[in-house]
Design an enzyme around this catalytic site. Sequence first.
Site, PDB file in Angstrom:
ATOM      1  N   ARG A 223       0.850  -1.187   0.000  1.00 48.93           N
ATOM      2  CA  ARG A 223       0.000   0.000   0.000  1.00 48.93           C
ATOM      3  C   ARG A 223       0.883   1.233   0.000  1.00 48.93           C
ATOM      4  NH1 ARG A 223      -3.398  -2.547  -1.488  1.00 48.93           N
ATOM      5  NH2 ARG A 223      -5.628  -2.652  -0.998  1.00 48.93           N
TER       6      ARG A 223
ATOM      7  N   GLU B  90      -3.795   7.303  -5.807  1.00 48.36           N
ATOM      8  CA  GLU B  90      -3.857   6.579  -7.079  1.00 48.36           C
ATOM      9  C   GLU B  90      -5.036   7.110  -7.881  1.00 48.36           C
ATOM     10  OE1 GLU B  90      -4.004   2.377  -6.191  1.00 48.36           O
ATOM     11  OE2 GLU B  90      -1.956   2.354  -5.458  1.00 48.36           O
TER      12      GLU B  90
ATOM     13  N   HIS C 275      -0.618  -0.555  -9.834  1.00 49.65           N
ATOM     14  CA  HIS C 275      -1.328  -1.404  -8.874  1.00 49.65           C
ATOM     15  C   HIS C 275      -1.757  -2.717  -9.542  1.00 49.65           C
ATOM     16  CE1 HIS C 275      -3.848  -1.141  -4.962  1.00 49.65           C
ATOM     17  NE2 HIS C 275      -3.539  -2.390  -5.229  1.00 49.65           N
TER      18      HIS C 275
HETATM   19  N1  LIG Z   1      -0.438  -4.642  -4.873  1.00 48.18           N
HETATM   20  C1  LIG Z   1      -1.554  -5.344  -4.809  1.00 48.18           C
HETATM   21  O1  LIG Z   1      -2.323  -5.437  -5.775  1.00 48.18           O
HETATM   22  C2  LIG Z   1      -1.906  -6.073  -3.527  1.00 48.18           C
HETATM   23  C3  LIG Z   1      -2.537  -7.312  -3.589  1.00 48.18           C
HETATM   24  C4  LIG Z   1      -2.856  -7.965  -2.383  1.00 48.18           C
HETATM   25  C5  LIG Z   1      -2.561  -7.359  -1.158  1.00 48.18           C
HETATM   26  N2  LIG Z   1      -1.972  -6.122  -1.169  1.00 48.18           N
HETATM   27  C6  LIG Z   1      -1.655  -5.469   0.091  1.00 48.18           C
HETATM   28  O2  LIG Z   1      -0.689  -6.285   0.762  1.00 48.18           O
HETATM   29  C7  LIG Z   1      -0.984  -6.327   2.147  1.00 48.18           C
HETATM   30  C8  LIG Z   1      -0.561  -7.645   2.751  1.00 48.18           C
HETATM   31  O3  LIG Z   1      -1.402  -8.641   2.219  1.00 48.18           O
HETATM   32  P1  LIG Z   1      -1.440 -10.076   2.932  1.00 48.18           P
HETATM   33  O4  LIG Z   1      -2.466 -10.888   2.239  1.00 48.18           O
HETATM   34  O5  LIG Z   1      -0.058 -10.607   3.094  1.00 48.18           O
HETATM   35  O6  LIG Z   1      -2.031  -9.668   4.375  1.00 48.18           O
HETATM   36  P2  LIG Z   1      -1.880 -10.470   5.743  1.00 48.18           P
HETATM   37  O7  LIG Z   1      -2.883  -9.855   6.660  1.00 48.18           O
HETATM   38  O8  LIG Z   1      -1.864 -11.923   5.498  1.00 48.18           O
HETATM   39  O9  LIG Z   1      -0.407 -10.087   6.283  1.00 48.18           O
HETATM   40  C9  LIG Z   1      -0.113  -8.814   6.801  1.00 48.18           C
HETATM   41  C10 LIG Z   1       1.065  -8.998   7.767  1.00 48.18           C
HETATM   42  O10 LIG Z   1       1.479  -7.714   8.231  1.00 48.18           O
HETATM   43  C11 LIG Z   1       1.849  -7.853   9.593  1.00 48.18           C
HETATM   44  N3  LIG Z   1       1.833  -6.543  10.233  1.00 48.18           N
HETATM   45  C12 LIG Z   1       0.759  -5.849  10.682  1.00 48.18           C
HETATM   46  N4  LIG Z   1       1.171  -4.688  11.239  1.00 48.18           N
HETATM   47  C13 LIG Z   1       2.533  -4.663  11.121  1.00 48.18           C
HETATM   48  C14 LIG Z   1       3.550  -3.736  11.496  1.00 48.18           C
HETATM   49  N5  LIG Z   1       3.230  -2.591  12.127  1.00 48.18           N
HETATM   50  N6  LIG Z   1       4.848  -4.022  11.205  1.00 48.18           N
HETATM   51  C15 LIG Z   1       5.168  -5.188  10.586  1.00 48.18           C
HETATM   52  N7  LIG Z   1       4.254  -6.123  10.213  1.00 48.18           N
HETATM   53  C16 LIG Z   1       2.956  -5.843  10.481  1.00 48.18           C
HETATM   54  C17 LIG Z   1       0.837  -8.815  10.163  1.00 48.18           C
HETATM   55  O11 LIG Z   1       1.328  -9.413  11.345  1.00 48.18           O
HETATM   56  C18 LIG Z   1       0.705  -9.808   9.024  1.00 48.18           C
HETATM   57  O12 LIG Z   1       1.589 -10.884   9.213  1.00 48.18           O
HETATM   58  C19 LIG Z   1      -2.501  -6.115   2.219  1.00 48.18           C
HETATM   59  O13 LIG Z   1      -2.815  -5.382   3.374  1.00 48.18           O
HETATM   60  C20 LIG Z   1      -2.844  -5.318   0.991  1.00 48.18           C
HETATM   61  O14 LIG Z   1      -3.007  -3.979   1.348  1.00 48.18           O
HETATM   62  C21 LIG Z   1      -1.636  -5.473  -2.298  1.00 48.18           C
HETATM   63  O1  LIG Z   2      -8.060  -5.261  -6.979  1.00 48.55           O
HETATM   64  C1  LIG Z   2      -6.862  -5.027  -7.203  1.00 48.55           C
HETATM   65  O2  LIG Z   2      -6.338  -5.113  -8.304  1.00 48.55           O
HETATM   66  C2  LIG Z   2      -5.974  -4.642  -6.054  1.00 48.55           C
HETATM   67  C3  LIG Z   2      -6.277  -5.486  -4.851  1.00 48.55           C
HETATM   68  C4  LIG Z   2      -5.153  -5.444  -3.849  1.00 48.55           C
HETATM   69  O3  LIG Z   2      -4.600  -4.194  -3.630  1.00 48.55           O
HETATM   70  C5  LIG Z   2      -5.633  -6.048  -2.560  1.00 48.55           C
HETATM   71  O4  LIG Z   2      -5.511  -5.417  -1.512  1.00 48.55           O
HETATM   72  O5  LIG Z   2      -6.137  -7.186  -2.639  1.00 48.55           O
END
Ligand SMILES: NC(=O)c1ccc[n+]([C@@H]2O[C@H](COP(=O)([O-])OP(=O)(O)OC[C@H]3O[C@@H](n4cnc5c(N)ncnc54)[C@H](O)[C@@H]3O)[C@@H](O)[C@H]2O)c1
Ligand SMILES: O=C(O)CC[C@@H](O)C(=O)O
Length: 527
Positions: A229, A258, A276
């Site tokens: 993010r 964004e 993204h």
């Molecule tokens: N770029 C994209 O399209 C895309 C796609 C999917 C997810 N994401 C983002 O990626 C993030 C992570 O996804 P995920 O499925 O692994 O989530 P998840 O909830 O499985 O993992 C998040 C991790 O972050 C840790 N965490 C929370 N607060 C923290 C801190 N202050 N310092 C260090 N670690 C901390 C948690 O303990 C957890 O292990 C999501 O929150 C989402 O915003 C982006």
């Molecule tokens: O929908 C997307 O392409 C982005 C989703 C991703 O940021 C997520 O948090 O799962």
Amino acid sequence: MYQILVADAIKPEGLGPLLESPKVHLIEKTVVEAKHQLHEIDAILVRSATTVTEELISSMPNLKIIARAGVGIDNIDVPAATKRGIVVVNAPDGNTISTAEHTFAMMAALMRHIPQARASLKNGEWKRSSFIGTELYGKNLGIVGMGRIGSEIAKRAKVFGMDVLVYDPFLTSDRAKKMGVTSLELAKLLTLADIITVHTPLTPETRNLINKKNLLTCKKGVYLLNCARGGIINEEDLYELIIKGHIAGAAIDVFAEEPPLGHQLLELDSVIATPHLGASTKEAQLNVATQVAQEVLSFLNGNPVTSSINLPAISKEVFAKVQPFYELIKQMGSIVSQSMPEGIHEITVNYAGEVLDFDTSILTKSLLSGFFKSRLDVPVNEVNAFLIAKERGLTIGEKTSHDTFGYSNFITVTAKGDNRQLGISGTYVDHYGSRIVRLNDFTIDFHPEGNLLYVQHMDRPGVIGRVGKILGDHGENIATMQVGRKQAGGEAIMLLSFDNPLSDDILRKLKQLDDITFLYRITLHGS
Ligand SMILES: NC(=O)c1ccc[n+]([C@@H]2O[C@H](COP(=O)([O-])OP(=O)(O)OC[C@H]3O[C@@H](n4cnc5c(N)ncnc54)[C@H](O)[C@@H]3O)[C@@H](O)[C@H]2O)c1
Ligand SMILES: O=C(O)CC[C@@H](O)C(=O)O
């Protein structure tokens, strides 16, 4: 006929369950295009392009469920939805692999200058010496956030021969050992990593987690990636330190705003970026679309949902009876989580009194929901609570007893972490609501809600006054205050509540006071 608004680009093939249902009318429009139909919408499906604000929710009086085709729910006003009794669900693992692979693709492209080399070639140049890259092999990869995506990246990094360093305050040492990674404090990780990638949710704690101050402690020539993010890495600080040559380059998939029109980072040759795209694969979009379609249809048919993040998946009748204890123990879980910011490997719950009239497993799951709420983006509810706890190496125990200490119901939670354990006891009293009556062996009595400060200190004259003075000097009004001690001159406790959360600056000053053993800011959202 249910009116369902698909407001973002969600893969049609995944919407089959909805399209095939005779009860459903799908409207595939943006919220702007559908503005004259919002009053009749029963469900809305979004990805990350649509922001579901309180205003938008208010414009949909029939809305029953908000479905996020993805993980991050920072584009949804969840408290506003909860206030309206609207279920919010997401697809917590549908795009994990895609995002992990995208991150790795960005990492390789960054280290080998692939976008820049392609642009040069397209311009008719043949500048091979201009694009000397760096191997991933043997490098220290620092992963901040070891959840689903962080863990998948760690697996891939090890195959590439990288040394994996991780920072995640909620990762247990057992799980780190099983993953074959080195768990470090953030400050240490930053000094050792050659490449740093962040995979946390965007929360008040993670916003600007990586900033100029700690980036300056990194190796000169470090590389950074953000496919989680925008805002976790401070964008202005990143830009400045790339310009100054401290940071060698960055790969960015997400931005604080964004689309990042005219963003200064996009002007830099050593920055590669994508719009993204982490979840933008055929497979991920089919997964998340299918998951949310099934959730919405299940909910509208009156069946429990599996990825609710704000309301329990049990019948309304049962919930009405168990709700007081459900909310109490959820807040107890959140207090434990925020009072022990470390890996916790065991939680034991002891139930006594009238709570034994109910299926206590629902309550234990509520405890876990509160516990994980400040730690994970993934929704934890009755359906997946134990699974997520197991995934994260957390052992859960349930006990019962007849000793209610004079209350009609009495719940005790004991958490064991890598460094210490914490006990908390609570009860629900008609007309008074939830009460926490013991905390870390101290007798106390406070309502678990709002903005709290939990202080343990030595029982000496002036400590309470010095805490009060700092708060007063900063214009912080103490709403309620509870104090207690085990014996004169020994360990003592303060539990204060405020109208607003205390600032980091105030916490820092309080921690510097003599005789303070520890203190934690605890934020508890209302039910
Ligand atoms: N770029 C994209 O399209 C895309 C796609 C999917 C997810 N994401 C983002 O990626 C993030 C992570 O996804 P995920 O499925 O692994 O989530 P998840 O909830 O499985 O993992 C998040 C991790 O972050 C840790 N965490 C929370 N607060 C923290 C801190 N202050 N310092 C260090 N670690 C901390 C948690 O303990 C957890 O292990 C999501 O929150 C989402 O915003 C982006
Ligand atoms: O929908 C997307 O392409 C982005 C989703 C991703 O940021 C997520 O948090 O799962």
